[in-house]
Design a protein around this motif. Sequence first.
Motif, mmCIF file in Angstrom:
data_model
loop_
_atom_site.group_PDB
_atom_site.id
_atom_site.type_symbol
_atom_site.label_atom_id
_atom_site.label_comp_id
_atom_site.label_asym_id
_atom_site.label_seq_id
_atom_site.Cartn_x
_atom_site.Cartn_y
_atom_site.Cartn_z
ATOM 1 N N UNK A 288 -60.010 4.087 -69.801
ATOM 2 C CA UNK A 288 -61.041 4.320 -70.809
ATOM 3 C C UNK A 288 -61.375 5.790 -71.029
ATOM 4 N N UNK A 289 -61.362 6.596 -69.970
ATOM 5 C CA UNK A 289 -61.820 7.976 -70.100
ATOM 6 C C UNK A 289 -61.238 8.841 -68.990
ATOM 7 N N UNK A 290 -61.680 10.081 -68.923
ATOM 8 C CA UNK A 290 -61.128 11.018 -67.941
ATOM 9 C C UNK A 290 -61.768 10.884 -66.562
ATOM 10 N N UNK A 291 -62.689 9.946 -66.384
ATOM 11 C CA UNK A 291 -63.274 9.702 -65.054
ATOM 12 C C UNK A 291 -62.257 8.949 -64.213
ATOM 13 N N UNK A 292 -61.199 9.655 -63.888
ATOM 14 C CA UNK A 292 -60.041 9.044 -63.242
ATOM 15 C C UNK A 292 -59.623 9.863 -62.033
ATOM 16 N N UNK A 293 -59.288 9.181 -60.951
ATOM 17 C CA UNK A 293 -58.793 9.839 -59.746
ATOM 18 C C UNK A 293 -57.425 9.277 -59.402
ATOM 19 N N UNK A 294 -56.466 10.167 -59.177
ATOM 20 C CA UNK A 294 -55.128 9.754 -58.771
ATOM 21 C C UNK A 294 -54.838 10.294 -57.385
ATOM 22 N N UNK A 295 -54.460 9.381 -56.495
ATOM 23 C CA UNK A 295 -54.068 9.749 -55.133
ATOM 24 C C UNK A 295 -52.629 9.311 -54.904
ATOM 25 N N UNK A 296 -51.925 10.060 -54.068
ATOM 26 C CA UNK A 296 -50.535 9.705 -53.787
ATOM 27 C C UNK A 296 -50.336 9.494 -52.292
ATOM 28 N N UNK A 297 -49.334 8.683 -52.005
ATOM 29 C CA UNK A 297 -48.941 8.372 -50.634
ATOM 30 C C UNK A 297 -47.560 8.974 -50.427
ATOM 31 N N UNK A 298 -47.500 10.060 -49.712
ATOM 32 C CA UNK A 298 -46.227 10.761 -49.517
ATOM 33 C C UNK A 298 -45.395 10.161 -48.400
ATOM 34 N N UNK A 299 -45.972 9.199 -47.651
ATOM 35 C CA UNK A 299 -45.255 8.599 -46.528
ATOM 36 C C UNK A 299 -44.875 7.144 -46.782
ATOM 37 N N UNK B 62 -46.653 4.469 -46.675
ATOM 38 C CA UNK B 62 -47.196 3.551 -45.661
ATOM 39 C C UNK B 62 -48.549 2.980 -46.062
ATOM 40 N N UNK B 63 -48.947 3.186 -47.326
ATOM 41 C CA UNK B 63 -50.219 2.647 -47.804
ATOM 42 C C UNK B 63 -51.405 3.546 -47.558
ATOM 43 N N UNK B 64 -51.162 4.795 -47.167
ATOM 44 C CA UNK B 64 -52.243 5.753 -46.936
ATOM 45 C C UNK B 64 -52.231 6.786 -48.061
ATOM 46 N N UNK B 65 -53.218 6.686 -48.952
ATOM 47 C CA UNK B 65 -53.255 7.580 -50.115
ATOM 48 C C UNK B 65 -54.130 8.779 -49.774
ATOM 49 N N UNK B 66 -53.518 9.723 -49.066
ATOM 50 C CA UNK B 66 -54.275 10.816 -48.456
ATOM 51 C C UNK B 66 -54.392 12.044 -49.345
ATOM 52 N N UNK B 67 -53.524 12.155 -50.337
ATOM 53 C CA UNK B 67 -53.515 13.358 -51.169
ATOM 54 C C UNK B 67 -54.105 13.050 -52.539
ATOM 55 N N UNK B 68 -55.183 13.748 -52.887
ATOM 56 C CA UNK B 68 -55.825 13.573 -54.193
ATOM 57 C C UNK B 68 -55.329 14.641 -55.149
ATOM 58 N N UNK B 69 -54.795 14.223 -56.271
ATOM 59 C CA UNK B 69 -54.299 15.162 -57.276
ATOM 60 C C UNK B 69 -55.456 15.681 -58.121
ATOM 61 N N UNK B 70 -55.290 16.881 -58.642
ATOM 62 C CA UNK B 70 -56.323 17.523 -59.454
ATOM 63 C C UNK B 70 -55.956 17.383 -60.925
ATOM 64 N N UNK C 30 -50.037 9.109 -67.142
ATOM 65 C CA UNK C 30 -50.317 10.427 -66.562
ATOM 66 C C UNK C 30 -48.994 11.147 -66.367
ATOM 67 N N UNK C 31 -48.986 12.442 -66.663
ATOM 68 C CA UNK C 31 -47.762 13.231 -66.504
ATOM 69 C C UNK C 31 -48.034 14.414 -65.589
ATOM 70 N N UNK C 32 -47.152 14.595 -64.631
ATOM 71 C CA UNK C 32 -47.285 15.715 -63.709
ATOM 72 C C UNK C 32 -47.005 17.039 -64.436
ATOM 73 N N UNK C 33 -47.731 18.079 -64.046
ATOM 74 C CA UNK C 33 -47.546 19.417 -64.611
ATOM 75 C C UNK C 33 -47.549 20.426 -63.466
ATOM 76 N N UNK C 34 -47.274 21.659 -63.790
ATOM 77 C CA UNK C 34 -47.341 22.722 -62.789
ATOM 78 C C UNK C 34 -46.354 22.583 -61.652
ATOM 79 N N UNK C 35 -45.225 21.932 -61.922
ATOM 80 C CA UNK C 35 -44.210 21.788 -60.887
ATOM 81 C C UNK C 35 -44.480 20.683 -59.883
ATOM 82 N N UNK C 36 -45.560 19.924 -60.084
ATOM 83 C CA UNK C 36 -45.883 18.816 -59.167
ATOM 84 C C UNK C 36 -45.050 17.587 -59.525
ATOM 85 N N UNK C 37 -44.837 16.714 -58.553
ATOM 86 C CA UNK C 37 -44.085 15.485 -58.779
ATOM 87 C C UNK C 37 -44.741 14.317 -58.052
#
Length: 200
Positions: free
Chosen positions: A72-83, A85-93, A115-122
């Motif tokens: 609905x809007x930009x009040x959105x948080x995206x977290x990623x799990x780099x391992x 294992x179900x642990x979403x420890x990294x919050x993207x900005x 959502x599209x990654x920018x700034x060299x993030x993946x």
Amino acid sequence: MAITNGYATLSEVKASLRITDNTDDTLLERAIESASRRIDGYCGRFFYKTSQTPVTMYPVNEFLLAFPNDVANTSTTIKIDTTANGTYATTLVQGTDYILQPTNAPLQGYPYNRARMVGGQTFPLDVLPSFPTVQVTAQWGWDAVPNDVNQACILLSMRQFARLNAALGVVGFADMAITVRAVDPDVRDLLNQYVNYGVL
């Protein structure tokens, strides 16, 4: 009863039917809620707005994440799990690591669908992940019900209410009968632009 996530109000439908008493309020509220859910099914999306709800998902590729529902809007948080294992420890900005698209959605009153990654993030990818690698917490749906959807809901609600008096789908008068059509062309025309054919 109360209308849950309806796309029209009781007063709007009553005004359209020229009803001034409260005798059929419960039947009308049921018709409005039913019409709203029929619109959801026809369009393949919903137009109400949820509370902040986390949903896990897989990215399309390392740069693109397609949302399973409208955001609905930009009040959105995206977290990623780099391992994986179900642990979403990294919050993207937002605005630094990723952007919501389409970028002109607010100008048109539309929601975001990816959502599209920018700034060299993946986004993290895994050939055989144990868990989805991305968690999105958002208000799913639309910020506001579009006017066309509101009008379609009023027409459908009126139709469903009138259908209670139409035995076998036929409305009878003194010297004629009118068959209730399977699909209201006006409702269809109002909603066609909102049908979700998928993203990408």
